[in-house]
Write a protein that holds these residues in place. Sequence first.
Motif, mmCIF file in Angstrom:
data_model
loop_
_atom_site.group_PDB
_atom_site.id
_atom_site.type_symbol
_atom_site.label_atom_id
_atom_site.label_comp_id
_atom_site.label_asym_id
_atom_site.label_seq_id
_atom_site.Cartn_x
_atom_site.Cartn_y
_atom_site.Cartn_z
ATOM 1 N N SER A 322 -83.558 17.661 79.796
ATOM 2 C CA SER A 322 -82.218 17.648 80.383
ATOM 3 C C SER A 322 -81.513 17.015 79.188
ATOM 4 C CB SER A 322 -82.267 16.802 81.591
ATOM 5 O OG SER A 322 -83.006 15.610 81.263
ATOM 6 N N GLY A 323 -82.023 15.899 78.405
ATOM 7 C CA GLY A 323 -81.494 15.468 77.144
ATOM 8 C C GLY A 323 -81.143 16.352 76.286
ATOM 9 N N TRP A 324 -82.111 17.266 75.764
ATOM 10 C CA TRP A 324 -81.841 18.436 75.014
ATOM 11 C C TRP A 324 -80.607 19.264 75.293
ATOM 12 C CZ3 TRP A 324 -82.943 23.693 75.429
ATOM 13 C CH2 TRP A 324 -83.045 24.375 74.317
ATOM 14 N N ALA A 325 -80.722 19.614 76.584
ATOM 15 C CA ALA A 325 -79.766 20.481 76.912
ATOM 16 C C ALA A 325 -78.441 19.714 77.057
ATOM 17 C CB ALA A 325 -79.725 20.793 78.524
ATOM 18 N N LEU A 326 -78.080 18.203 77.165
ATOM 19 C CA LEU A 326 -76.821 17.805 76.899
ATOM 20 C C LEU A 326 -76.426 17.944 75.318
ATOM 21 C CD1 LEU A 326 -77.473 14.343 79.014
ATOM 22 C CD2 LEU A 326 -75.992 16.695 79.630
ATOM 23 N N ARG A 327 -77.511 17.869 74.481
ATOM 24 C CA ARG A 327 -77.159 17.866 73.327
ATOM 25 C C ARG A 327 -76.604 19.280 72.902
ATOM 26 N NH1 ARG A 327 -80.909 18.613 68.219
ATOM 27 N NH2 ARG A 327 -79.532 18.359 66.680
ATOM 28 N N LEU A 328 -77.292 20.241 73.171
ATOM 29 C CA LEU A 328 -77.035 21.518 73.049
ATOM 30 C C LEU A 328 -75.380 22.079 73.784
ATOM 31 C CD1 LEU A 328 -77.893 24.447 72.140
ATOM 32 C CD2 LEU A 328 -78.947 24.816 74.435
ATOM 33 N N CYS A 329 -75.213 21.639 74.873
ATOM 34 C CA CYS A 329 -73.773 21.793 75.315
ATOM 35 C C CYS A 329 -72.896 21.035 74.485
ATOM 36 C CB CYS A 329 -73.781 21.441 76.813
ATOM 37 S SG CYS A 329 -74.860 22.760 77.757
ATOM 38 N N GLY A 330 -73.144 20.079 74.148
ATOM 39 C CA GLY A 330 -72.111 19.187 73.644
ATOM 40 C C GLY A 330 -70.869 18.727 74.430
ATOM 41 N N ASP A 331 -69.676 19.068 73.846
ATOM 42 C CA ASP A 331 -68.736 18.446 74.629
ATOM 43 C C ASP A 331 -67.850 19.635 75.512
ATOM 44 O OD1 ASP A 331 -67.463 19.814 72.614
ATOM 45 O OD2 ASP A 331 -66.256 18.289 71.675
ATOM 46 N N ARG A 332 -68.717 20.727 75.702
ATOM 47 C CA ARG A 332 -68.146 21.777 76.491
ATOM 48 C C ARG A 332 -67.790 21.368 77.945
ATOM 49 N NH1 ARG A 332 -71.808 24.129 73.095
ATOM 50 N NH2 ARG A 332 -71.315 25.919 71.963
ATOM 51 N N PRO A 333 -66.651 21.714 78.506
ATOM 52 C CA PRO A 333 -66.337 21.413 79.785
ATOM 53 C C PRO A 333 -67.175 22.309 80.877
ATOM 54 C CG PRO A 333 -64.589 22.273 78.851
ATOM 55 C CD PRO A 333 -65.529 22.156 77.729
ATOM 56 N N TYR A 334 -67.424 23.589 80.225
ATOM 57 C CA TYR A 334 -68.265 24.314 81.065
ATOM 58 C C TYR A 334 -69.645 24.806 80.109
ATOM 59 C CZ TYR A 334 -69.964 27.879 84.174
ATOM 60 O OH TYR A 334 -70.650 28.800 85.043
ATOM 61 N N CYS A 335 -70.806 24.503 80.664
ATOM 62 C CA CYS A 335 -71.724 25.034 79.963
ATOM 63 C C CYS A 335 -72.975 25.344 80.671
ATOM 64 C CB CYS A 335 -72.307 23.876 78.813
ATOM 65 S SG CYS A 335 -73.710 24.491 77.768
ATOM 66 N N LYS A 336 -73.694 26.357 80.603
ATOM 67 C CA LYS A 336 -75.074 26.779 81.316
ATOM 68 C C LYS A 336 -76.157 27.295 80.296
ATOM 69 C CE LYS A 336 -72.466 31.029 81.506
ATOM 70 N NZ LYS A 336 -71.444 31.684 82.563
ATOM 71 N N VAL A 337 -77.100 26.993 80.685
ATOM 72 C CA VAL A 337 -78.672 27.056 79.903
ATOM 73 C C VAL A 337 -79.644 27.485 80.888
ATOM 74 C CG1 VAL A 337 -80.333 25.980 78.416
ATOM 75 C CG2 VAL A 337 -77.916 24.988 78.437
ATOM 76 N N LEU A 338 -80.093 28.710 80.500
ATOM 77 C CA LEU A 338 -81.483 29.152 80.927
ATOM 78 C C LEU A 338 -82.256 29.081 80.063
ATOM 79 C CD1 LEU A 338 -80.280 32.319 83.230
ATOM 80 C CD2 LEU A 338 -81.149 30.129 84.117
ATOM 81 N N ALA A 339 -83.608 28.428 80.413
ATOM 82 C CA ALA A 339 -84.418 28.367 79.275
ATOM 83 C C ALA A 339 -86.072 28.702 79.497
ATOM 84 C CB ALA A 339 -84.876 26.936 78.929
ATOM 85 N N TRP A 340 -86.799 29.492 78.477
ATOM 86 C CA TRP A 340 -88.117 29.775 78.857
ATOM 87 C C TRP A 340 -89.313 28.956 77.990
ATOM 88 C CZ3 TRP A 340 -83.897 32.698 79.597
ATOM 89 C CH2 TRP A 340 -83.813 33.628 80.777
ATOM 90 N N THR A 341 -90.491 28.883 78.205
ATOM 91 C CA THR A 341 -91.399 28.479 77.339
ATOM 92 C C THR A 341 -91.764 29.497 76.143
ATOM 93 O OG1 THR A 341 -92.888 28.904 78.859
ATOM 94 C CG2 THR A 341 -91.979 26.670 79.101
ATOM 95 N N ASP A 342 -91.652 30.392 76.430
ATOM 96 C CA ASP A 342 -92.393 31.668 75.666
ATOM 97 C C ASP A 342 -91.283 32.569 75.022
ATOM 98 O OD1 ASP A 342 -93.499 33.815 74.480
ATOM 99 O OD2 ASP A 342 -95.173 34.174 76.196
ATOM 100 N N ALA A 343 -91.134 32.807 73.742
ATOM 101 C CA ALA A 343 -90.098 33.689 73.031
ATOM 102 C C ALA A 343 -90.237 35.015 73.564
ATOM 103 C CB ALA A 343 -90.400 33.449 71.614
ATOM 104 N N ALA A 344 -91.381 35.452 73.895
ATOM 105 C CA ALA A 344 -91.465 36.886 74.164
ATOM 106 C C ALA A 344 -91.102 36.966 75.688
ATOM 107 C CB ALA A 344 -93.214 37.218 74.136
ATOM 108 N N GLU A 345 -90.672 36.001 76.480
ATOM 109 C CA GLU A 345 -90.204 36.164 77.882
ATOM 110 C C GLU A 345 -88.649 35.925 77.654
ATOM 111 O OE1 GLU A 345 -92.140 33.239 79.944
ATOM 112 O OE2 GLU A 345 -93.830 34.505 80.332
ATOM 113 N N THR A 346 -88.244 35.203 76.770
ATOM 114 C CA THR A 346 -86.776 35.098 76.641
ATOM 115 C C THR A 346 -85.791 36.301 76.552
ATOM 116 O OG1 THR A 346 -87.382 32.924 75.769
ATOM 117 C CG2 THR A 346 -85.063 33.676 75.494
ATOM 118 N N PRO A 347 -85.058 36.636 77.183
ATOM 119 C CA PRO A 347 -84.235 37.767 77.132
ATOM 120 C C PRO A 347 -83.111 37.616 75.979
ATOM 121 C CG PRO A 347 -83.423 36.768 78.929
ATOM 122 C CD PRO A 347 -84.658 36.068 78.530
ATOM 123 N N ALA A 348 -82.539 38.550 75.390
ATOM 124 C CA ALA A 348 -81.687 38.674 74.407
ATOM 125 C C ALA A 348 -80.179 38.380 74.826
ATOM 126 C CB ALA A 348 -81.868 39.712 73.370
#
Length: 471
Positions: A322-348
């Motif tokens: 969650s803390g990493w997601a906050l840093r990733l989104c920065g100051d965006r008023p709208y932000c969404k994150v979907l995350a996987w643990t395996d790069a092979a499963e992460t869609p482009a």
Amino acid sequence: MHERRALSEDLITPAPAAPATVSSRLRWLLTAFSLSAVAIPALIVANAPPIIAVEQRIAQAPRRVIPPAELPPVEPIAFVAVSPDDAQTFNASIPFSTAPNLPARPFRITGSEADIARAADCLTAAVLYEAGDDTEGQRPVAQVVLNRVRHPAFPKSVCGVVFQGAERRTGCQFTFTCDGALRRRYSDAAWERARAVATAALKGYVDKSVGTATHYHTNWVVPYWSSSLDKIVEIKTHLFFRWTGWWGTPPAFRGRYLGAEPAIAKLASIAPAHAEGALADAANDGEAAASIETAALPAPTAADPDSFLVTLDPRLAPAQWSGWALRLCGDRPYCKVLAWTDAAETPATATTDARTMERVAFSYLRDNARGFDKALWNCDRFERPDLAQCMKARVFLPSTRRADDFRLEMLPGSGLRSALGVRPGIAEGAREPVLDLGGVRRRGDPPPEKAEQPAAAKPPIVGPARPPQSP
């Protein structure tokens, strides 16, 4: 002898025409002076700068009642530049509404223990910093906040209403949330008195004096919207207003409370419920914060700069996501994150593939327009201490927010769908329209143009200790 007398009479007798000539000239001179004495002041008055009354210096709104089919937008707070004395003069010129002042329905909060605690803290801060340590003045402020929670034009959480717009330098709806007032601490006793007022309101207490008011301001300021709403009551130095027509009546307050309260970082030093929020725990931990700072930050999707489909950094523990997601989104008023643990499963790109979505390990959604900020974990694989942080279903439904885009809130059962007010009856792939919360327009005015809002930390009244503003 007679001739000498006649000659002397001729010498001493004035000519008969002389007195008439002098009198005529004098009369004309006096007339000219009289006319100039009238004309010159008249010319000065005619060419003097106009004297404008206070009422004329204030931009009064055209009188128009917004129909039920048109949702009233929420106007950013802006004040007319007049002195406190002129403001009081103008405010007194606005008549009180003669329509019935009907009370609001009792509000009874629901949700998890953590959500209820955060709502109580947000409402406590609102009544204390808006009305000061004054129970009589705090109750109507609490009622206005809860009225807004129920009105379709405002966020559907207590914290969302109180801190609406606080992420911007201008535009906050309650000035204490963005003017630095929270740096001033009240005593513990004052906080507890305010918390008692907030708790009572959340458990059903209704302040009938303000009815369905959604706006207020102190008597020594003049918001631009003040003449466009119905003024319904004055309590001490505060004036309370409701929208005109149907939008100010009890049936309009049909919005459903979401039961999901975001953790507010600005309250972390005051309220433990916010300091212990799921989104703050990792970011506030020293060792965890160090790991978060060094973790890679992937780029957003090509189709949407506010969306991320990412592979989680293996160095991060689940509690740090969650803390990493906050840093990733920065100051965006709208932000969404979907995350996987395996790069092979992460869609482009965004996908509706069920198996891919079932492997989502973590999701995060921030939507400041709705006062929403929430992280969710796949608790089948990563345990969390609070079930409210768990995804309950992993079947993805597409969305139409943007073309070829996805929305986290369309994950059914995750709590995001219901939290954002998407009703089950809405067709797959569709969602209710996002309310435009750009600003309350005055009657007859066109909707205000949306301006890009800079991220950072506005409305309304302040307590007696400082000049109150208005929502």
